[in-house]
Motif scaffolding. Structure first.
Motif, PDB file in Angstrom:
ATOM      1  N   UNK A 118       0.817  -1.212   0.000  1.00  0.00           N
ATOM      2  CA  UNK A 118       0.000   0.000   0.000  1.00  0.00           C
ATOM      3  C   UNK A 118       0.854   1.266   0.000  1.00  0.00           C
ATOM      4  N   UNK A 119       1.884   1.304   0.819  1.00  0.00           N
ATOM      5  CA  UNK A 119       2.734   2.492   0.866  1.00  0.00           C
ATOM      6  C   UNK A 119       3.428   2.711  -0.479  1.00  0.00           C
ATOM      7  N   UNK A 120       3.830   1.628  -1.117  1.00  0.00           N
ATOM      8  CA  UNK A 120       4.449   1.766  -2.437  1.00  0.00           C
ATOM      9  C   UNK A 120       3.453   2.354  -3.430  1.00  0.00           C
ATOM     10  N   UNK A 121       2.220   1.848  -3.429  1.00  0.00           N
ATOM     11  CA  UNK A 121       1.197   2.377  -4.327  1.00  0.00           C
ATOM     12  C   UNK A 121       0.960   3.864  -4.077  1.00  0.00           C
ATOM     13  N   UNK A 122       0.917   4.240  -2.819  1.00  0.00           N
ATOM     14  CA  UNK A 122       0.670   5.648  -2.489  1.00  0.00           C
ATOM     15  C   UNK A 122       1.791   6.538  -3.007  1.00  0.00           C
ATOM     16  N   UNK A 123       3.030   6.151  -2.741  1.00  0.00           N
ATOM     17  CA  UNK A 123       4.144   6.970  -3.220  1.00  0.00           C
ATOM     18  C   UNK A 123       4.145   7.075  -4.736  1.00  0.00           C
ATOM     19  N   UNK A 124       3.829   5.988  -5.404  1.00  0.00           N
ATOM     20  CA  UNK A 124       3.819   5.998  -6.869  1.00  0.00           C
ATOM     21  C   UNK A 124       2.710   6.881  -7.422  1.00  0.00           C
ATOM     22  N   UNK A 125       1.705   7.203  -6.607  1.00  0.00           N
ATOM     23  CA  UNK A 125       0.649   8.120  -7.048  1.00  0.00           C
ATOM     24  C   UNK A 125       0.814   9.507  -6.450  1.00  0.00           C
ATOM     25  N   UNK A 143       8.390  -0.058   9.775  1.00  0.00           N
ATOM     26  CA  UNK A 143       7.979  -0.138   8.371  1.00  0.00           C
ATOM     27  C   UNK A 143       7.635   1.249   7.834  1.00  0.00           C
ATOM     28  N   UNK A 144       6.904   2.033   8.616  1.00  0.00           N
ATOM     29  CA  UNK A 144       6.585   3.401   8.197  1.00  0.00           C
ATOM     30  C   UNK A 144       7.864   4.199   7.969  1.00  0.00           C
ATOM     31  N   UNK A 145       8.812   4.072   8.875  1.00  0.00           N
ATOM     32  CA  UNK A 145      10.069   4.815   8.731  1.00  0.00           C
ATOM     33  C   UNK A 145      10.847   4.345   7.508  1.00  0.00           C
TER      34      UNK A 145
END
Length: 478
Positions: A118-125, A143-145
């Motif tokens: 999910x974090x990867x998807x968010x950054x990519x958008x 993980x957040x860090x």
């Protein structure tokens, strides 16, 4: 001066979305330079040649402030792909919360994998800041860090769980002692995030839902949030069920009850805020909720996609803004694609308003940047200006999905989506390169996520009130 002390200059940017303090909003600049040193933007005109290290050619690029996601559940939502897009309880006003949300349990490994995806998807958008409303689990803060994002750990806690044992009635199982233990554990996670050495993490206090927390828990939560100087958020007016339940208990709308408790204010975020007293599904005689939100400076976290899937919508974003309510945007479901979320929000507003001006792309961009920053009490993110945090992304204007080019942000939202986003920076550090998120191994994370989904769906019948397997609840299309 070392190389680390020198500024990075993006020279001659075709389209720069810069903050205009006179307007209190953004404005386009053409052929402009933008620069950052360390974690902050600097005025490029103040830089001597010897102050500049890396120089990036801005030709063919748009540079935009990073988006701010003020409401997301990355720890489990991604695991539900292909399962919950077309479920909702018709006898519970189309909501999926009470009959379907808790059918899927997951392991610690599954939560970590879901978060990484999910974090990867968010950054990519284009998202550079996230508020992660999750269940605390081992390694969550790390993980957040590790993602490189600016993240607010927002662990949820509550005293009651809702359930249905017949598909048409919602019941509540209260355990105040367990709720207190959950709150103590959540506060420890918040404090750990705030103290994390990466310097990009913050915290948020989240009594989970308005109908699962007592007045005492809400008041205690407000005390803890203000003691730390951090925001508070809860899910409220997200369903007809919670509107009716709070009215039954207190004789007030959910917004009215929060106001009576003293929770409305500039540090309060109402997750969803859909079923206010003006919504035509409610047919309520009074019209106070929007004014209460506006007068107190309370923010609404608008997450259109998950509700649109069930025929539900805020009525409507434009009316909230015209009433003076601050709006921020969240991704309350999968995919964690922020630009798709923005597009859906514009379309649902126009449909519910029956008006092309129900919401505009400009309003959505402002909500996704400045509205989110205001919700978090910050004036150093969501904008490109000297002194602000160097959180931004670049868009490849030569990408076929962006052409022909007249207005780049319209093309990004309505046509391109995340496909044209090239690079993303947080605190001046690159977290996406050529469209690929750098922090995690996407193939490995997806493999682990799929394993978690397979294990979870095998157990669905255990959690369903009717003992139905996933194949009966969510049959495949063909």
């Amino acid at each position: 001066m070392t190389a680390e002390d020198k500024a990075t200059l993006i020279r001659d940017v075709d389209w720069l979305l810069a903050y205009d303090s006179d307007l209190g909003s953004h404005s386009y600049r053409r052929g402009a330079d933008v620069a950052f040193r360390g974690d902050r933007f600097v005025d490029p005109t103040t830089l001597a040649p010897e102050d500049i290290g890396q120089v990036i050619d801005g030709k063919g690029l748009m540079v935009s402030p990073g988006f701010i996601d003020i409401h997301a559940h990355p720890g489990y939502e991604t695991m539900l792909k292909g399962l919950t897009e077309e479920v909702g309880s018709r006898k519970l006003y189309m909501s999926s919360l009470y009959e379907y949300l808790f059918l899927f349990d997951t392991t610690h490994e599954g939560m970590v994998a879901a978060t990484e995806v999910a974090l990867s998807e968010l950054m990519q958008s284009g998202v550079t800041t996230i508020c992660d409303l999750s269940t605390p689990h081992v390694g969550w803060i790390d993980t957040l860090a590790a993602s490189g994002m600016r993240a607010y750990a927002a662990p949820m806690f509550r005293e009651a769980r809702w359930f249905t044992d017949n598909g048409h009635e919602v019941k509540y199982d209260w355990d105040e002692a367990a709720g207190e233990r959950r709150m103590i554990a959540a506060l420890a996670e918040v404090d750990a995030a705030i103290a994390h050495p990466c310097g990009r993490l913050g915290g948020m206090i989240v009594p989970a839902q308005i109908d699962t927390c007592s007045a005492r828990m809400f008041k205690d939560s407000l005390v803890e949030a203000r003691r730390r100087g951090i925001p508070i958020q809860t899910h409220a007016s997200q369903s007809v069920v919670d509107f009716q339940e709070i009215m039954r208990r207190h004789g007030l709308t959910p917004i009215g009850w929060l106001e009576e408790l003293g929770l409305l204010g500039p540090d309060m975020i109402v997750g969803h805020g859909i079923f206010l007293d003006h919504h035509d599904w409610i047919r309520w005689p009074d019209r106070r909720d929007l004014a209460l939100l506006a007068e107190t400076g309370t923010t609404v976290a608008h997450c259109p996609t998950v509700f649109a899937r069930r025929g539900i919508s805020l009525q409507n974003m434009g009316d909230y803004l015209r009433a003076g309510v601050n709006i921020g945007i969240g991704t309350d479901t999968y995919p964690h694609n922020f630009i798709e979320e923005m597009r859906t929000g514009i379309y649902t507003a126009r449909v519910t308003a029956r008006d092309i001006e129900g919401a505009t792309a400009r309003q959505m961009i402002e909500a996704a940047t400045l509205g989110g920053a205001k919700a978090l009490g910050r004036d150093d993110i969501g904008r490109i200006a000297p002194g602000a945090k160097a959180d931004f992304f670049t868009v490849d204007l030569t990408h076929p999905s962006m052409r022909p080019l007249y207005d780049p942000l319209r093309s990004l939202i309505f046509s391109s989506g995340e496909r044209a986003i090239r690079d993303v920076y947080v605190d001046g550090r690159q977290v996406v390169r050529n469209g690929a998120a750098l922090a995690f191994d996407p193939e490995d994370a997806t493999e682990r996520l799929e394993a978690a989904q397979r294990a979870s769906i095998a157990e669905v019948a255990r959690y369903d009130w009717g003992g139905r397997p996933v194949e009966q609840l969510m049959p495949r299309l063909f």
